[in-house]
Design a protein around this motif. Structure first.
Motif, mmCIF file in Angstrom:
data_model
loop_
_atom_site.group_PDB
_atom_site.id
_atom_site.type_symbol
_atom_site.label_atom_id
_atom_site.label_comp_id
_atom_site.label_asym_id
_atom_site.label_seq_id
_atom_site.Cartn_x
_atom_site.Cartn_y
_atom_site.Cartn_z
ATOM 1 N N LEU A 3 1.090 -0.953 -0.142
ATOM 2 C CA LEU A 3 0.100 -0.454 0.296
ATOM 3 C C LEU A 3 1.068 1.338 0.114
ATOM 4 C CD1 LEU A 3 -3.316 -0.573 2.888
ATOM 5 C CD2 LEU A 3 -3.402 -0.830 0.234
ATOM 6 N N GLN A 4 1.807 1.195 0.293
ATOM 7 C CA GLN A 4 2.786 2.302 0.624
ATOM 8 C C GLN A 4 3.124 2.374 -1.011
ATOM 9 O OE1 GLN A 4 3.820 0.099 2.329
ATOM 10 N NE2 GLN A 4 3.337 0.624 4.724
ATOM 11 N N PHE A 75 1.735 9.307 4.678
ATOM 12 C CA PHE A 75 3.087 9.617 4.973
ATOM 13 C C PHE A 75 3.317 10.413 5.861
ATOM 14 C CE2 PHE A 75 3.347 7.668 0.940
ATOM 15 C CZ PHE A 75 3.679 6.741 1.091
ATOM 16 N N PRO A 76 3.187 10.816 7.191
ATOM 17 C CA PRO A 76 2.782 11.729 7.627
ATOM 18 C C PRO A 76 4.179 12.150 7.998
ATOM 19 C CG PRO A 76 2.184 9.754 9.573
ATOM 20 C CD PRO A 76 2.517 9.894 7.745
ATOM 21 N N GLU A 77 5.387 11.314 7.924
ATOM 22 C CA GLU A 77 6.424 12.063 8.457
ATOM 23 C C GLU A 77 6.740 12.531 7.817
ATOM 24 O OE1 GLU A 77 8.408 12.035 11.003
ATOM 25 O OE2 GLU A 77 7.129 10.315 12.243
ATOM 26 N N TRP A 78 6.286 12.228 6.328
ATOM 27 C CA TRP A 78 6.939 13.199 4.876
ATOM 28 C C TRP A 78 5.950 14.695 5.151
ATOM 29 C CZ3 TRP A 78 5.277 11.806 -0.290
ATOM 30 C CH2 TRP A 78 6.005 12.732 -2.007
ATOM 31 N N ILE A 293 9.452 5.757 1.981
ATOM 32 C CA ILE A 293 7.946 5.129 1.982
ATOM 33 C C ILE A 293 7.701 4.060 2.878
ATOM 34 C CG2 ILE A 293 7.607 5.778 -0.343
ATOM 35 C CD1 ILE A 293 7.397 2.646 -1.116
ATOM 36 N N TYR A 294 8.583 3.670 3.379
ATOM 37 C CA TYR A 294 8.332 2.470 5.308
ATOM 38 C C TYR A 294 8.315 3.629 5.658
ATOM 39 C CZ TYR A 294 8.052 -0.421 0.894
ATOM 40 O OH TYR A 294 7.595 -0.921 0.051
ATOM 41 N N ASN A 295 9.485 4.180 6.335
ATOM 42 C CA ASN A 295 9.636 4.870 7.618
ATOM 43 C C ASN A 295 8.910 5.995 7.432
ATOM 44 O OD1 ASN A 295 11.193 6.850 5.935
ATOM 45 N ND2 ASN A 295 13.001 6.095 7.721
ATOM 46 N N SER A 299 -0.599 4.207 9.524
ATOM 47 C CA SER A 299 0.035 2.518 9.626
ATOM 48 C C SER A 299 -0.877 1.731 8.425
ATOM 49 C CB SER A 299 -0.850 1.938 11.358
ATOM 50 O OG SER A 299 -2.631 2.743 9.969
ATOM 51 N N PRO A 300 -0.624 0.579 8.391
ATOM 52 C CA PRO A 300 -1.557 -0.408 7.050
ATOM 53 C C PRO A 300 -2.827 0.200 7.386
ATOM 54 C CG PRO A 300 0.569 -1.754 8.028
ATOM 55 C CD PRO A 300 0.398 -0.803 9.195
ATOM 56 N N TYR A 301 -3.702 -0.115 8.540
ATOM 57 C CA TYR A 301 -5.035 0.092 8.553
ATOM 58 C C TYR A 301 -5.543 1.482 7.793
ATOM 59 C CZ TYR A 301 -9.615 0.249 10.564
ATOM 60 O OH TYR A 301 -11.239 0.733 10.797
ATOM 61 N N THR A 302 -4.916 2.674 8.335
ATOM 62 C CA THR A 302 -4.763 3.914 7.376
ATOM 63 C C THR A 302 -4.772 3.919 5.923
ATOM 64 O OG1 THR A 302 -4.575 4.650 9.722
ATOM 65 C CG2 THR A 302 -4.503 6.647 8.206
ATOM 66 N N LEU A 303 -4.204 2.956 5.906
ATOM 67 C CA LEU A 303 -3.318 2.606 4.111
ATOM 68 C C LEU A 303 -4.885 2.075 3.417
ATOM 69 C CD1 LEU A 303 -0.138 2.274 3.782
ATOM 70 C CD2 LEU A 303 -0.795 4.781 4.020
ATOM 71 N N LYS A 304 -5.216 1.248 3.901
ATOM 72 C CA LYS A 304 -6.952 0.452 3.653
ATOM 73 C C LYS A 304 -7.797 1.235 3.971
ATOM 74 C CE LYS A 304 -5.437 -4.522 5.018
ATOM 75 N NZ LYS A 304 -5.693 -5.325 5.324
#
Length: 334
Positions: A3-4, A75-78, A293-295, A299-304
């Motif tokens: 999903l990322q 991507f909140p850190e981005w 795109i990973y760090n 979360s996976p749930y948010t991306l879903k």
């Protein structure tokens, strides 16, 4: 597929759509000072040029809002690093967009030549400012910035002054020139003569050589220093599209010229995002390895949840915008 990866592609898609659609809006605004004629004749030409984007320019800005929201959620850190470290240039972009938007909306509120001239100046200034800073900003995102040990950027010394490096400045000029050429082909597609032939002349004799030389140097610089092996393909497509633009303008083929600049912007965007992947905010310092795109992801749930929302909502928005373009498809006259 992760999903990322999907959301990186979607964000690239949103920004590409923004650069294509808002690109010709910016281009039309930047071309206003170059319209021929004096007095009332010049005023009529500028009015007709603005009418070509009048029904669609505000809808085109939705794409950048969607892209920003997608970065925030996926991507909140981005988002945190980008919108804090690039704070000043982003504020200047917003000022340019506000200046341009207010001038377009208020241009017809006072029926005097002087008022319209001042509004046209504001439209041009806002368009130049936003286009240049988008080029500077995106070039530096791909190039990388010096992040500290917390993964953040000094918002003034590095986030503004640091962006004004040779490659970043060339990126700003390349964006301005390409958007102006795109705006010229759009006017040629949407206006009757004499505005159509005037836009063709500016695009062919002035803008095409600048874009081919300046844009070519810019993309080669990106490719040779940052690019990946596969990004040679969109780079070659971009060059071919620009050559097709020249051919379309020389032959008076409006469709070929406009769709060629569209493909050129698409190819340029693929080069930039292809060179960036899988990073989202590379670091040029040893203090932090950078965000990818990973760090930087949610979360996976948010991306879903975001993915299902995009599947439902985006087609509706796209159909609405396509309908708008279809309703206002006719050419305008001076």
């Amino acid at each position: 597929m992760d999903l990322q990866i999907i959301w990186f592609i979607l964000i690239a898609f949103f920004f590409t759509g923004y650069f294509i659609l808002e690109g010709f809006d910016f281009g039309v605004g930047m071309l206003l000072p170059f319209m021929k004629g004096a007095g009332e004749e010049n005023d009529r030409r500028r009015t007709a040029a603005i009418k070509t984007i009048g029904p669609v320019w505000d809808g085109n800005e939705v794409w950048v809002i969607t892209a920003g929201a997608a970065i925030f959620a996926a991507f909140p850190e981005w988002y945190a690093t980008l919108f804090s470290g690039f704070y000043l240039p982003l504020v200047l972009i917003v000022i340019g967009l506000i200046l341009r938007g207010v001038a377009i909306e208020w241009r017809g509120k006072v029926d005097t030549y002087e008022w319209r001239r001042r509004c046209d100046t504001a439209i041009a200034v806002g368009s130049y400012l936003a286009s240049f800073l988008w080029g500077v900003g995106f070039t530096n995102i791909v190039r990388g910035v010096p992040l500290n040990e917390n993964g953040r950027l000094d918002s003034f010394n590095d986030g503004f002054l640091g962006l004004l490096n040779p490659l970043g400045l060339l990126g700003g000029v390349a964006f301005v020139a390409l958007f102006m050429l795109h705006g010229a082909t759009f006017i040629g597609r949407k206006a009757h003569d004499p505005l159509r032939s005037e836009a063709h002349a500016i695009g062919l004799k002035v803008l095409s050589p600048i874009v081919l030389v300046g844009g070519g140097i810019y993309l080669l610089w990106i490719q040779l220093t940052i690019g990946e092996g596969l990004t040679w393909i969109p780079l070659a497509i971009t060059v071919l599209a620009l050559l097709a633009t020249v051919l379309g303008l020389a032959r008076g083929n409006d469709k070929l010229a406009f769709w060629s600049t569209t493909v050129a912007i698409l190819g340029c965007s693929i080069v930039l995002f292809g060179s960036l992947f899988p990073d989202v905010m590379p670091s040029t310092s040893a203090a932090f390895e950078g965000w990818d795109i990973y760090n930087a992801s949610s979360s996976p749930y948010t991306l879903k949840i975001m993915t299902w929302a995009a599947v439902v909502i985006f087609p509706v928005v796209a159909i609405g915008q396509i309908w708008t373009y279809w309703q206002f498809r006719k050419r305008v006259r001076v």
